[in-house]
Design a protein around this motif. Structure first.
Motif, PDB file in Angstrom:
ATOM      1  N   ASN A 181     -13.006  12.511  -1.567  1.00 29.21           N
ATOM      2  CA  ASN A 181     -13.537  11.156  -1.313  1.00 29.21           C
ATOM      3  C   ASN A 181     -13.379  10.975  -2.747  1.00 29.21           C
ATOM      4  O   ASN A 181     -13.390   9.820  -3.388  1.00 29.21           O
ATOM      5  CB  ASN A 181     -14.659  10.754  -0.659  1.00 29.21           C
ATOM      6  CG  ASN A 181     -14.418  11.258   0.623  1.00 29.21           C
ATOM      7  OD1 ASN A 181     -13.132  11.034   0.725  1.00 29.21           O
ATOM      8  ND2 ASN A 181     -15.481  11.450   1.885  1.00 29.21           N
ATOM      9  N   LYS A 213       0.486  -0.865  -0.555  1.00 33.83           N
ATOM     10  CA  LYS A 213       0.453   0.001  -0.028  1.00 33.83           C
ATOM     11  C   LYS A 213       0.917   1.253   0.065  1.00 33.83           C
ATOM     12  O   LYS A 213       2.249   1.302   0.373  1.00 33.83           O
ATOM     13  CB  LYS A 213      -0.945   0.075   1.316  1.00 33.83           C
ATOM     14  CG  LYS A 213      -1.865  -0.970   1.579  1.00 33.83           C
ATOM     15  CD  LYS A 213      -2.489  -0.749   2.573  1.00 33.83           C
ATOM     16  CE  LYS A 213      -3.359  -2.067   2.368  1.00 33.83           C
ATOM     17  NZ  LYS A 213      -4.477  -1.460   3.684  1.00 33.83           N
ATOM     18  N   GLN A 241     -11.435   9.997   3.164  1.00 30.96           N
ATOM     19  CA  GLN A 241     -11.738   8.518   2.559  1.00 30.96           C
ATOM     20  C   GLN A 241     -10.801   7.907   1.404  1.00 30.96           C
ATOM     21  O   GLN A 241     -10.651   8.789   0.786  1.00 30.96           O
ATOM     22  CB  GLN A 241     -12.966   7.805   2.171  1.00 30.96           C
ATOM     23  CG  GLN A 241     -14.101   8.061   3.904  1.00 30.96           C
ATOM     24  CD  GLN A 241     -15.237   7.333   3.321  1.00 30.96           C
ATOM     25  OE1 GLN A 241     -15.514   7.287   1.500  1.00 30.96           O
ATOM     26  NE2 GLN A 241     -16.104   7.449   4.255  1.00 30.96           N
ATOM     27  N   LEU A 242      -9.752   7.494   1.767  1.00 25.51           N
ATOM     28  CA  LEU A 242      -8.718   6.618  -0.003  1.00 25.51           C
ATOM     29  C   LEU A 242      -9.214   4.860   0.224  1.00 25.51           C
ATOM     30  O   LEU A 242      -9.439   4.409   1.540  1.00 25.51           O
ATOM     31  CB  LEU A 242      -7.188   6.868   0.611  1.00 25.51           C
ATOM     32  CG  LEU A 242      -7.271   8.667   0.991  1.00 25.51           C
ATOM     33  CD1 LEU A 242      -5.349   8.167   0.912  1.00 25.51           C
ATOM     34  CD2 LEU A 242      -6.940   9.118  -0.141  1.00 25.51           C
ATOM     35  N   PRO A 243      -9.170   4.296  -0.985  1.00 28.01           N
ATOM     36  CA  PRO A 243      -8.514   2.777  -0.735  1.00 28.01           C
ATOM     37  C   PRO A 243      -7.944   2.534   0.134  1.00 28.01           C
ATOM     38  O   PRO A 243      -6.982   2.299  -0.118  1.00 28.01           O
ATOM     39  CB  PRO A 243      -9.085   2.732  -2.626  1.00 28.01           C
ATOM     40  CG  PRO A 243      -8.312   4.079  -3.086  1.00 28.01           C
ATOM     41  CD  PRO A 243      -9.041   5.326  -1.725  1.00 28.01           C
ATOM     42  N   GLU A 244      -8.676   1.664   0.742  1.00 32.17           N
ATOM     43  CA  GLU A 244      -7.950   0.698   1.608  1.00 32.17           C
ATOM     44  C   GLU A 244      -6.592  -0.110   1.246  1.00 32.17           C
ATOM     45  O   GLU A 244      -5.667  -0.542   0.983  1.00 32.17           O
ATOM     46  CB  GLU A 244      -8.996   0.080   2.363  1.00 32.17           C
ATOM     47  CG  GLU A 244      -9.111   0.482   3.797  1.00 32.17           C
ATOM     48  CD  GLU A 244     -10.429   0.278   4.902  1.00 32.17           C
ATOM     49  OE1 GLU A 244     -10.348  -1.570   4.445  1.00 32.17           O
ATOM     50  OE2 GLU A 244     -10.890   0.445   5.531  1.00 32.17           O
ATOM     51  N   ALA A 297      -7.996  10.065  -4.448  1.00 31.38           N
ATOM     52  CA  ALA A 297      -6.632   8.704  -4.310  1.00 31.38           C
ATOM     53  C   ALA A 297      -6.223   8.367  -6.489  1.00 31.38           C
ATOM     54  O   ALA A 297      -4.974   8.573  -6.302  1.00 31.38           O
ATOM     55  CB  ALA A 297      -8.212   7.915  -4.470  1.00 31.38           C
ATOM     56  N   VAL A 332       0.262   7.140   2.676  1.00 31.73           N
ATOM     57  CA  VAL A 332      -0.433   8.814   2.628  1.00 31.73           C
ATOM     58  C   VAL A 332      -0.279   9.389   4.042  1.00 31.73           C
ATOM     59  O   VAL A 332      -1.314   9.063   5.308  1.00 31.73           O
ATOM     60  CB  VAL A 332      -1.892   8.745   1.856  1.00 31.73           C
ATOM     61  CG1 VAL A 332      -1.626   9.582   1.971  1.00 31.73           C
ATOM     62  CG2 VAL A 332      -1.453   7.772   0.714  1.00 31.73           C
ATOM     63  N   ILE A 378      -3.647  10.473  -5.714  1.00 31.63           N
ATOM     64  CA  ILE A 378      -1.722   9.918  -5.972  1.00 31.63           C
ATOM     65  C   ILE A 378      -1.943   8.140  -6.794  1.00 31.63           C
ATOM     66  O   ILE A 378      -1.127   8.187  -6.882  1.00 31.63           O
ATOM     67  CB  ILE A 378      -3.430   9.415  -4.283  1.00 31.63           C
ATOM     68  CG1 ILE A 378      -2.907  10.415  -3.232  1.00 31.63           C
ATOM     69  CG2 ILE A 378      -1.554   7.584  -3.469  1.00 31.63           C
ATOM     70  CD1 ILE A 378      -3.492  10.082  -2.070  1.00 31.63           C
ATOM     71  N   LEU A 379      -2.941   8.406  -6.883  1.00 31.94           N
ATOM     72  CA  LEU A 379      -2.252   6.717  -8.195  1.00 31.94           C
ATOM     73  C   LEU A 379      -2.675   6.736  -9.330  1.00 31.94           C
ATOM     74  O   LEU A 379      -2.238   6.313 -10.592  1.00 31.94           O
ATOM     75  CB  LEU A 379      -4.204   5.976  -7.850  1.00 31.94           C
ATOM     76  CG  LEU A 379      -4.386   5.417  -6.582  1.00 31.94           C
ATOM     77  CD1 LEU A 379      -6.120   4.811  -6.605  1.00 31.94           C
ATOM     78  CD2 LEU A 379      -2.937   4.427  -6.110  1.00 31.94           C
ATOM     79  N   ASP A 381      -5.143   0.085  -1.684  1.00 33.05           N
ATOM     80  CA  ASP A 381      -4.462   0.770  -2.124  1.00 33.05           C
ATOM     81  C   ASP A 381      -3.275   1.567  -1.580  1.00 33.05           C
ATOM     82  O   ASP A 381      -2.189   2.296  -1.656  1.00 33.05           O
ATOM     83  CB  ASP A 381      -5.023   1.543  -3.156  1.00 33.05           C
ATOM     84  CG  ASP A 381      -5.316   0.870  -4.542  1.00 33.05           C
ATOM     85  OD1 ASP A 381      -4.485   0.047  -5.006  1.00 33.05           O
ATOM     86  OD2 ASP A 381      -6.652   0.865  -4.902  1.00 33.05           O
ATOM     87  N   CYS A 382      -3.976   2.927  -0.119  1.00 28.16           N
ATOM     88  CA  CYS A 382      -3.393   3.623   0.136  1.00 28.16           C
ATOM     89  C   CYS A 382      -3.581   3.646   1.881  1.00 28.16           C
ATOM     90  O   CYS A 382      -4.623   2.696   2.668  1.00 28.16           O
ATOM     91  CB  CYS A 382      -4.285   4.947   0.075  1.00 28.16           C
ATOM     92  SG  CYS A 382      -3.726   5.289  -1.972  1.00 28.16           S
TER      93      CYS A 382
END
Length: 224
Positions: free
Chosen positions: A209, A3, A23-26, A213, A6, A216-217, A28-29
Motif C-alpha cells: 500500500n 485512470k 489499496q491504490l489511489p482512486e 502505486a 490495474v 505503477i506511476l 489514479d488507478c
C-alpha cells in the motif's frame, strides 16, 4: 486524465480476495480482480493465457500477478498490449526456479504429488504443529478458492514445465527475502521486501500500500 486499469491475478488456486487489503489511489488507478478458471482438457498455458486475457476489457492495462499468477500474466502479455507487468513472489524465467523444481521436471516427480491431500486442508490441519503453521493453514483455508484436482494437477505441471528461459527485462519483480517457494538466492533483478515470505501479499500489505502505486506511476519506491 483517465485512470490506469490495474488487473490483479492471484497465486495458484487462490482467490482474488488475497488482494482485499491492497489499496491504490482512486484518483489514479482502477482496480480489476481476475480469478482462476478450470482449464480445458489438455489446454496449454499459452491457450489458457489467451482465454484469461479476453477478460481484460480496458486498454493498455497494468498486470499484477502473484506466484503462478505472475507466470500467467507474463504469458498474457504476449497477447495484449500492456502498460506494465508486475510480478510478486514469482519468477521471470525457469532459470530462477530452485533446484528441487528443476529435479521435479527431470524426474517427473511432480506427478506423484497427492493433490487430494493438498486440497483437504481440514485433514492437513490435524497434523499441523505450532501457531505459525496453524495460522498459515487458516489463511490457506480462507483464500484457497479453487479446490478442483484437475486444475491443481494442470497448474503444478504448467509451473514445473514452464519453458521461458530468457527473462523479459521490462517485467517489474517484487520479491521477499524470506520466500520459501522461490528462494531469493535464485532471483535476479528485483525489488526486495525485507522479511517478505511467499505469502507477503497477505501479511506485508502495508508495504504494498505504501509502494505499489509508486511502481505503477513511476515514482520513488521505498525498500524498507
Amino acid at each position: 486524465m483517465s485512470k490506469i486499469p490495474v488487473y490483479f491475478m492471484p497465486g495458484l488456486a487462490a482467490s482474488a480476495s488475497i488482494f482485499e487489503r491492497i489499496q491504490l489511489p482512486e484518483a489514479d488507478c482502477e482496480i480489476h480482480l481476475l480469478e482462476w478458471e478450470i482449464p480445458l482438457a489438455k489446454e496449454s498455458l499459452d491457450d489458457y493465457a489467451k482465454r484469461i486475457a479476453k477478460k481484460i476489457k480496458r486498454e493498455n492495462p497494468v498486470l499484477v500477478g502473484v506466484s503462478f499468477g505472475g507466470i500467467l500474466v507474463q504469458e498474457m502479455a504476449k497477447h495484449i498490449n500492456v502498460r506494465k507487468v508486475i510480478i510478486i513472489s514469482s519468477v521471470k524465467s525457469n532459470l530462477e526456479f530452485p533446484r528441487r523444481m528443476k529435479i521435479a521436471k527431470t524426474t517427473k516427480a511432480y506427478k506423484l504429488i497427492p493433490m487430494s491431500l493438498i486440497l483437504n486442508l481440514e485433514n492437513l490441519a490435524k497434523f499441523s504443529f505450532g501457531a505459525k503453521i496453524t495460522h498459515r493453514l487458516k489463511l490457506y483455508k480462507k483464500f484457497l478458492s479453487v479446490r478442483d484436482i484437475g486444475y491443481l494437477e494442470w497448474a503444478v505441471e504448467k509451473v514445473i514445465l514452464w519453458e521461458r528461459t530468457v527473462a523479459d527485462e521490462s517485467v517489474i519483480h517484487i520479491h521477499g527475502d524470506m520466500d520459501d517457494v522461490f528462494p531469493i538466492k535464485y532471483i535476479k533483478e528485483c525489488t526486495v521486501v525485507k522479511g517478505g515470505s511467499h505469502i507477503m501479499i497477505l501479511n506485508k500489505y502495508r508495504w504494498f500500500n505504501a509502494n505499489l502505486a509508486a511502481v505503477i506511476l513511476d515514482t520513488k519506491v521505498s525498500v524498507d
